[in-house]
Design an enzyme around this catalytic site. Structure first.
Site, PDB file in Angstrom:
ATOM      1  N   HIS A   1       0.838  -1.152   0.007  1.00 60.57           N
ATOM      2  CA  HIS A   1      -0.041  -0.022  -0.241  1.00 60.57           C
ATOM      3  C   HIS A   1       1.070   1.139  -0.025  1.00 60.57           C
ATOM      4  O   HIS A   1       2.212   1.199  -0.134  1.00 60.57           O
ATOM      5  CB  HIS A   1      -1.056  -0.004   1.244  1.00 60.57           C
ATOM      6  CG  HIS A   1      -0.442  -0.158   2.341  1.00 60.57           C
ATOM      7  ND1 HIS A   1       0.361   0.814   3.064  1.00 60.57           N
ATOM      8  CD2 HIS A   1      -0.465  -0.921   3.401  1.00 60.57           C
ATOM      9  CE1 HIS A   1       0.788   0.763   4.170  1.00 60.57           C
ATOM     10  NE2 HIS A   1       0.171  -0.584   4.589  1.00 60.57           N
TER      11      HIS A   1
ATOM     12  N   HIS B   1       4.076   1.399   2.304  1.00 60.43           N
ATOM     13  CA  HIS B   1       5.146   0.660   1.806  1.00 60.43           C
ATOM     14  C   HIS B   1       5.842   1.359   0.697  1.00 60.43           C
ATOM     15  O   HIS B   1       6.976   1.443   0.543  1.00 60.43           O
ATOM     16  CB  HIS B   1       4.578  -0.542   1.429  1.00 60.43           C
ATOM     17  CG  HIS B   1       4.004  -1.674   2.383  1.00 60.43           C
ATOM     18  ND1 HIS B   1       2.691  -2.184   2.143  1.00 60.43           N
ATOM     19  CD2 HIS B   1       4.411  -1.776   3.795  1.00 60.43           C
ATOM     20  CE1 HIS B   1       2.407  -2.693   3.172  1.00 60.43           C
ATOM     21  NE2 HIS B   1       3.278  -2.732   4.260  1.00 60.43           N
TER      22      HIS B   1
ATOM     23  N   CYS C   1       0.805  -9.513  22.499  1.00 62.11           N
ATOM     24  CA  CYS C   1      -0.042  -8.876  21.309  1.00 62.11           C
ATOM     25  C   CYS C   1       0.303  -9.706  20.120  1.00 62.11           C
ATOM     26  O   CYS C   1       1.498  -9.408  19.654  1.00 62.11           O
ATOM     27  CB  CYS C   1       0.095  -7.506  21.478  1.00 62.11           C
ATOM     28  SG  CYS C   1      -0.771  -6.700  19.756  1.00 62.11           S
TER      29      CYS C   1
ATOM     30  N   CYS D   1       1.247  -7.384  17.105  1.00 62.57           N
ATOM     31  CA  CYS D   1       2.770  -6.928  17.329  1.00 62.57           C
ATOM     32  C   CYS D   1       3.734  -8.057  17.201  1.00 62.57           C
ATOM     33  O   CYS D   1       4.904  -7.859  17.100  1.00 62.57           O
ATOM     34  CB  CYS D   1       3.038  -5.948  18.530  1.00 62.57           C
ATOM     35  SG  CYS D   1       2.139  -4.580  18.819  1.00 62.57           S
TER      36      CYS D   1
ATOM     37  N   CYS E   1      -3.230  -2.752  23.633  1.00 61.02           N
ATOM     38  CA  CYS E   1      -2.387  -2.178  22.777  1.00 61.02           C
ATOM     39  C   CYS E   1      -2.616  -1.166  22.123  1.00 61.02           C
ATOM     40  O   CYS E   1      -3.586  -1.043  21.289  1.00 61.02           O
ATOM     41  CB  CYS E   1      -1.890  -3.377  21.529  1.00 61.02           C
ATOM     42  SG  CYS E   1      -0.893  -3.064  20.368  1.00 61.02           S
TER      43      CYS E   1
ATOM     44  N   HIS F   1      -2.793  -1.791  18.126  1.00 58.41           N
ATOM     45  CA  HIS F   1      -4.042  -2.833  17.594  1.00 58.41           C
ATOM     46  C   HIS F   1      -5.164  -2.526  18.209  1.00 58.41           C
ATOM     47  O   HIS F   1      -6.166  -3.343  17.985  1.00 58.41           O
ATOM     48  CB  HIS F   1      -3.505  -4.028  17.665  1.00 58.41           C
ATOM     49  CG  HIS F   1      -2.264  -4.252  16.651  1.00 58.41           C
ATOM     50  ND1 HIS F   1      -1.057  -4.087  17.022  1.00 58.41           N
ATOM     51  CD2 HIS F   1      -2.273  -4.325  15.365  1.00 58.41           C
ATOM     52  CE1 HIS F   1      -0.108  -4.184  16.199  1.00 58.41           C
ATOM     53  NE2 HIS F   1      -0.903  -4.411  14.998  1.00 58.41           N
TER      54      HIS F   1
ATOM     55  N   LYS G   1      -6.660   7.510   9.718  1.00 51.07           N
ATOM     56  CA  LYS G   1      -5.812   6.414   9.498  1.00 51.07           C
ATOM     57  C   LYS G   1      -6.085   5.368   8.235  1.00 51.07           C
ATOM     58  O   LYS G   1      -7.188   5.269   7.975  1.00 51.07           O
ATOM     59  CB  LYS G   1      -5.713   5.437  10.804  1.00 51.07           C
ATOM     60  CG  LYS G   1      -4.539   4.727  11.238  1.00 51.07           C
ATOM     61  CD  LYS G   1      -4.685   4.136  12.612  1.00 51.07           C
ATOM     62  CE  LYS G   1      -3.871   2.794  12.471  1.00 51.07           C
ATOM     63  NZ  LYS G   1      -2.963   2.474  13.386  1.00 51.07           N
TER      64      LYS G   1
ATOM     65  N   LYS H   1      -7.817  -1.418   6.623  1.00 47.79           N
ATOM     66  CA  LYS H   1      -8.668  -2.268   5.690  1.00 47.79           C
ATOM     67  C   LYS H   1     -10.005  -2.075   5.968  1.00 47.79           C
ATOM     68  O   LYS H   1     -10.765  -2.106   5.217  1.00 47.79           O
ATOM     69  CB  LYS H   1      -8.161  -3.663   5.863  1.00 47.79           C
ATOM     70  CG  LYS H   1      -7.714  -4.110   4.798  1.00 47.79           C
ATOM     71  CD  LYS H   1      -7.258  -5.527   4.943  1.00 47.79           C
ATOM     72  CE  LYS H   1      -6.727  -6.315   3.578  1.00 47.79           C
ATOM     73  NZ  LYS H   1      -6.498  -7.715   3.645  1.00 47.79           N
TER      74      LYS H   1
HETATM   75  O1  ME8 Z   1       6.692  -3.797  10.216  1.00 46.06           O
HETATM   76  N1  ME8 Z   1       2.578   5.464   6.462  1.00 46.06           N
HETATM   77  O2  ME8 Z   1       6.321  -4.922   8.203  1.00 46.06           O
HETATM   78  P1  ME8 Z   1       5.208  -4.085   7.697  1.00 46.06           P
HETATM   79  C1  ME8 Z   1       3.945   5.542   6.089  1.00 46.06           C
HETATM   80  N2  ME8 Z   1       7.826  -6.671   8.694  1.00 46.06           N
HETATM   81  N3  ME8 Z   1       4.842   4.358   6.076  1.00 46.06           N
HETATM   82  C2  ME8 Z   1       4.027   2.992   6.309  1.00 46.06           C
HETATM   83  C3  ME8 Z   1       2.705   3.106   6.784  1.00 46.06           C
HETATM   84  C4  ME8 Z   1       1.911   4.414   6.694  1.00 46.06           C
HETATM   85  N4  ME8 Z   1       0.588   4.436   6.894  1.00 46.06           N
HETATM   86  N5  ME8 Z   1       2.176   1.770   6.830  1.00 46.06           N
HETATM   87  C5  ME8 Z   1       3.063   1.080   6.659  1.00 46.06           C
HETATM   88  C6  ME8 Z   1       6.840  -4.870   9.471  1.00 46.06           C
HETATM   89  N6  ME8 Z   1       4.435   1.899   6.430  1.00 46.06           N
HETATM   90  C7  ME8 Z   1       8.100  -5.599   9.861  1.00 46.06           C
HETATM   91  C8  ME8 Z   1       9.393  -5.022   9.522  1.00 46.06           C
HETATM   92  S1  ME8 Z   1      12.057  -4.959   9.150  1.00 46.06           S
HETATM   93  C9  ME8 Z   1      13.254  -5.676   9.543  1.00 46.06           C
HETATM   94  C10 ME8 Z   1      10.766  -6.002   9.476  1.00 46.06           C
HETATM   95  C11 ME8 Z   1       5.626   1.401   5.849  1.00 46.06           C
HETATM   96  O3  ME8 Z   1       4.529  -4.819   6.421  1.00 46.06           O
HETATM   97  C12 ME8 Z   1       6.781   1.835   6.894  1.00 46.06           C
HETATM   98  O4  ME8 Z   1       8.070   1.676   6.347  1.00 46.06           O
HETATM   99  O5  ME8 Z   1       4.189  -3.822   8.817  1.00 46.06           O
HETATM  100  C13 ME8 Z   1       6.652   1.021   8.135  1.00 46.06           C
HETATM  101  O6  ME8 Z   1       7.751   0.931   8.969  1.00 46.06           O
HETATM  102  C14 ME8 Z   1       6.503  -0.532   7.491  1.00 46.06           C
HETATM  103  O7  ME8 Z   1       5.694  -0.147   6.175  1.00 46.06           O
HETATM  104  C15 ME8 Z   1       5.842  -1.774   8.248  1.00 46.06           C
HETATM  105  O8  ME8 Z   1       5.663  -2.803   7.281  1.00 46.06           O
END
Ligand code: ME8
Length: 646
Positions: free
Chosen positions: A17, A20, A125, A128, A142, A145, A294, A297
């Site tokens: 999304h 990412h 949690c 998390c 949490c 969440h 925010k 989904k």
């Molecule tokens: O946390 N605004 O993966 P994840 C800006 N797998 N950036 C956002 C966002 C938003 N609303 N939502 C997500 C994980 N991101 C772990 C990471 S690393 C060793 C393991 C981006 O799929 C942002 O970079 O939940 C956030 O830190 C990341 O997606 C979380 O991705």
């Protein structure tokens, strides 16, 4: 010099999304910027594929975890090229070499005595995938969440994180740039002011099998974060690959604030326990909200990168997200915001500068770069502004202040636009004695375009390729791909032929184009009131006030067939409208683009030579050399199109 830049590896429990996309665009832009600075760069992204969440997501789709993770990981991988994102390596935590490195590190830390077995009762949690402390809960839930964590009592393996607490505090104090922006550094230091608990790093296989088995106890798999963070090492060939030797000492991680704690606390202490030096920098950004809500989904407002690219194009999305978000703070995403940036910054400021300047070179110099003559004070000021822009851009981009770096670039776009307006190449073209001056002005304008192509390459690689082609340069030409070699002045070769390119950025419909909005919020009655007779010497203020006078910016102009006198103008005031003006004998269509003029915005539309004119451009009727002439009205400085004249 070398750079190693990483994004988080994204969970495959959801499709890519906007959030990412933003982090990945940031890392890609930074990697391109570093290359522009002449550095060797390694840029890594990937997917995080183990853990409870993934098992649940696979169950929901009635497939085995491996089949599920293969599918979603491929979605992430295929999304990035759509956004012109080009990682050097895409890592998956199910890669066999990654699994082997995680086990090697677990064994090493276990052997050194930093992993021990213990019973633990804690608040877990699921979202998390970690135990929370009482302090972290908000109203028993949490905070991320909004659900109460479950109390779980279990025997598990623990990493002695507490042992490294002081060493980490010292490192943060001694390295002010270790975690930026500062607010996040302070957040971490504040967290570290309380005693740090050890980290539970295993899950019994009775509860979870989808993970990397502990090398010293096959009844357990490792905790997903202990597995995931190590990707930053595996991806460059830890422990003895050549890339590890070359890149680890310069590692920079980009994340959002949601995963600050694992990156700023778990990861450095894990590195300390493994005997690997710490990464260089952690860059933390804020969250994108959708129209101030925010993204989630359940609300149904999740923005998908593919839709964005289909609607607006990759360059616009890259520019918008980098320009709009102050790195570190939350930002609001809206389609109105994208349209506004596209029309104002990209189509109007940059696109018009490009088309206007290249059109004049085609018109006056057969489309070839002219030979510049002696510089004037105005030229030296332009060059100085260019150097200031390059210096500021370089510093701000290096500090992850992309929004400010782009602001510096757009300030320079304004300088270049004003240089054209004040040097009036169209007037110089009429005077044979001013050929050399015209050449110099056109040359300098093309140099501005070249420098803009250079600095915009990391942000909008697609547009930069087009701009380079428009200037007759290959995309890989050092003059548009190296800050060291191309950041100077006077590098274009006279005689080079420009190429015709499509408009760089189309104007987008913001839904307000309709001419009936032209009169602003006036009532229907008011709009239809006849204008006062222009007869008597004096008019009431009330009568004067009924005139809707505004500043309009000319965005397009063309002659009207079969008419010697009329030009058809497309103006922005602030909505777009067509105005027919009787100025063809005094102005060429090309030279008008970008000019700001005064218009009467609430004249009843009239048709002239089959074209409906929605207003009137004001001009002075003057005499010179025994001939009558029309000179367009203007404002003494650039203003926002549509500004009221009162
Ligand atoms: O946390 N605004 O993966 P994840 C800006 N797998 N950036 C956002 C966002 C938003 N609303 N939502 C997500 C994980 N991101 C772990 C990471 S690393 C060793 C393991 C981006 O799929 C942002 O970079 O939940 C956030 O830190 C990341 O997606 C979380 O991705």
């Amino acid at each position: 010099m070398t750079t190693y830049i990483t994004t988080p590896i994204y969970y495959v429990n959801a499709q890519p999304h906007l959030g990412h996309a933003y982090t990945t665009i940031v890392a890609d832009t930074y990697s391109r910027f570093r290359r522009l600075c002449g550095e060797k760069v390694r840029f890594q992204t990937g997917t995080d594929e183990h853990g409870d969440k993934i098992v649940k997501a696979a169950e929901n789709q009635n497939v085995q975890p491996k089949e599920y993770v293969d599918k979603i990981s491929a979605m992430f991988r295929s999304t990035w090229p759509l956004l012109e994102v080009e990682p050097d390596h895409f890592i998956r935590t199910t890669d066999v070499d990654h699994v082997a490195v995680v086990q090697e590190i677990l064994q090493k830390v276990y052997d050194s005595g930093d992993i021990y077995f213990d019973e633990y009762t804690g608040l877990y949690c699921q979202g998390c995938e970690r135990y929370l402390t009482e302090k972290e809960l908000v109203d028993g839930n949490c905070p991320d969440h909004q659900k109460p964590p479950k109390e779980i009592a279990e025997q598990n393996y623990f990493f002695r994180m507490s042992r490294y607490q002081q060493q980490l505090i010292d490192h943060i104090h001694n390295n002010p740039d270790f975690i930026t922006p500062e607010r996040y550094r302070n957040e971490v230091l504040s967290f570290l002011s309380e005693p740090l608990e050890d980290l539970c790093i295993s899950r019994p296989k009775s509860r979870l099998t989808w993970g990397i088995e502990l090398p010293f106890d096959d009844k357990f798999v490792t905790y997903v974060w202990f597995d995931a963070l190590i990707n930053y090492l595996t991806g460059i060939g830890y422990p003895d690959g050549p890339d590890f030797a070359e890149y680890w000492s310069v590692a920079e991680h980009v994340i959002a604030k949601d995963i600050l704690k694992p990156h700023a606390i778990y990861w450095p202490t894990m590195l300390m326990a493994t005997g690997v030096p710490l990464y260089q920098k952690l860059h933390v950004h804020g969250y994108w909200n959708i129209d101030d809500t925010k993204m989630s989904k359940s609300i149904g407002n999740v923005v998908r990168p593919k839709e964005l690219v289909d609607n607006y194009g990759a360059d616009t999305i890259r520019y918008f997200t980098l320009r709009e978000m102050s790195f570190g703070l939350d930002s609001s995403f809206s389609s109105e915001g994208i349209v506004a940036r596209q029309n104002a910054d990209l189509a109007n400021d940059l696109g018009n500068l490009f088309s206007r300047a290249t059109a004049m070179v085609r018109k006056y110099r057969q489309g070839k770069v002219p030979e510049p003559a002696e510089c004037t004070e105005a030229d030296r000021e332009l060059q100085a502004a260019a150097q200031t822009m390059i210096r500021d851009y370089r510093q701000l981009m290096a500090e992850f202040l992309f929004h400010r770096g782009l602001q510096a670039v757009w300030d320079f776009v304004g300088v270049a636009n004003r240089y054209i307006v004040s040097n009036e190449p169209w007037a110089l073209a009429k005077d044979p004695a001013k050929v050399a001056r015209l050449d110099t002005v056109l040359y300098n304008t093309l140099e501005c375009l070249r420098l803009l192509t250079l600095v915009l390459q990391p942000v909008m690689p697609g547009a930069a390729i087009k701009m380079a082609a428009g200037l007759g340069l290959a995309a890989g030409d050092e003059r548009v791909s190296s800050l060291e070699k191309g950041g100077l002045w006077n590098l274009l070769t006279p005689g080079t032929e420009l190429q015709t390119i499509d408009a760089l950025f189309p104007r987008l419909d913001d839904g307000k184009k309709d001419a009936k909005h032209a009169g602003g919020k006036k009532s229907k009655k008011e709009k239809n009131d006849p204008l006062p007779e222009a007869g008597g010497d004096l008019v009431d203020f009330d009568h004067f006030q009924k005139l809707d006078l505004r500043v309009a910016e000319i965005v397009a102009a063309e002659p009207i067939k079969k008419s010697k006198k009329l030009l058809k103008l497309l103006v922005k005031a602030p909505e777009e409208r067509t105005i027919v003006a009787g100025i063809a004998e005094y102005y060429n269509a090309d030279e008008l683009i970008g000019k700001q003029v005064l218009i009467v915005a609430n004249l009843k539309p009239v048709k002239m030579m089959g074209v409906s004119s929605q207003g009137m451009v004001l001009a002075a009727r003057t005499q010179g050399d025994g001939k009558e002439r029309l000179v367009l009205s203007s404002v003494s400085d650039m203003v926002v199109p549509g500004s009221k004249v009162a």
